[in-house]
Design an enzyme around this catalytic site. Sequence first.
Site, mmCIF file in Angstrom:
data_model
loop_
_atom_site.group_PDB
_atom_site.id
_atom_site.type_symbol
_atom_site.label_atom_id
_atom_site.label_comp_id
_atom_site.label_asym_id
_atom_site.label_seq_id
_atom_site.Cartn_x
_atom_site.Cartn_y
_atom_site.Cartn_z
ATOM 1 N N PRO A 29 -31.051 -41.314 47.347
ATOM 2 C CG PRO A 29 -31.000 -42.419 45.289
ATOM 3 C CD PRO A 29 -31.874 -42.156 46.480
ATOM 4 C CD GLU A 63 -38.092 -45.765 38.490
ATOM 5 O OE1 GLU A 63 -37.135 -45.075 38.114
ATOM 6 O OE2 GLU A 63 -37.998 -46.980 38.732
ATOM 7 N NE ARG A 114 -22.620 -49.108 67.554
ATOM 8 C CZ ARG A 114 -21.492 -48.463 67.702
ATOM 9 N NH1 ARG A 114 -21.348 -47.275 67.184
ATOM 10 N NH2 ARG A 114 -20.493 -48.987 68.366
ATOM 11 C CG ASP A 132 -17.874 -46.688 67.664
ATOM 12 O OD1 ASP A 132 -17.523 -47.624 68.379
ATOM 13 O OD2 ASP A 132 -19.057 -46.315 67.535
HETATM 14 N N1 ADE Z 1 -32.978 -44.989 48.318
HETATM 15 C C1 ADE Z 1 -32.418 -45.639 47.277
HETATM 16 N N2 ADE Z 1 -31.089 -45.616 47.355
HETATM 17 C C2 ADE Z 1 -30.760 -44.934 48.490
HETATM 18 C C3 ADE Z 1 -29.541 -44.567 49.127
HETATM 19 N N3 ADE Z 1 -28.353 -44.892 48.613
HETATM 20 N N4 ADE Z 1 -29.602 -43.872 50.265
HETATM 21 C C4 ADE Z 1 -30.801 -43.516 50.798
HETATM 22 N N5 ADE Z 1 -31.986 -43.827 50.236
HETATM 23 C C5 ADE Z 1 -31.972 -44.527 49.096
#
Ligand code: ADE
Length: 254
Positions: free
Chosen positions: A91, A118, A156, A171
Amino acid sequence: MTMRIDVLTLFPAMFQGPMTESMLWKARDRQLLDLRLHDIRDFTTDKHRTADDIPYGGGGGMIMKPEPVVAAIEYALQDAPPRTPVILMTPQGRVFSHAIAKELAEQPHLILLCGRYEGIDDRVRQLLVTDEISIGDYVLTGGELPAMVIIDALVRHIPGVLGAEGAADRDSHADGILEAPHYTRPPEFRGLSVPAVLTEGHGAKLAQWRREQGLRRTWERRPDLLLKADLTEDERYLLGRFADEDARRLSSAK
Ligand code: ADE
């Protein structure tokens, strides 16, 4: 050209299903995609096959140990061309988009690393990771679903995967503008009819209608996209008209 993707994960079974159906299956069956799944646990060396450990400094949760992850990456890199991207799903990465899908589809080989628990000991990132991608501002339980999202979106773009060559360029998001609505038969359904322009066979009028509908949807739903879109003078004029319509609606609603 075959595109090769090595996925490093503690849960390879999660990829059964999404990676064996529909377009993905077609791409693999036609040898356009060579997808290889590797279980990181296979790269552990102790008898308990330990892939995680408690974090230094406390804080709870488990951290993926660096040794098996690094061994898995180095295994996948063995017969990879120089500068093959090693992409960590996190993330904290750059946010995935149509443009990134297109960019990655040009690579002959990718390595996708899925974190669990984690996270992964940061030394793996420091030593071998070349790119970090997030699929959106929310936290999932692991990188497996993000890896599948990325594979689906970029496959794609491999020539020959979609029916009509270049269809991915039409697209939503391809040129910063959403797509026009689609219809199929019957011509009338529960009192709703198909817009006449779609059945009239007037090519130029239809193209104009689609562009206008797409632009209208973008204006209404994702005005943020318009700031980056490459617009013609006609399209700018249309946006002006939408703005005028909105202003008129607002003042008559008073
Ligand atoms: N791992 C946990 N959440 C994630 C996300 N939003 N994007 C990529 N990998 C992740």
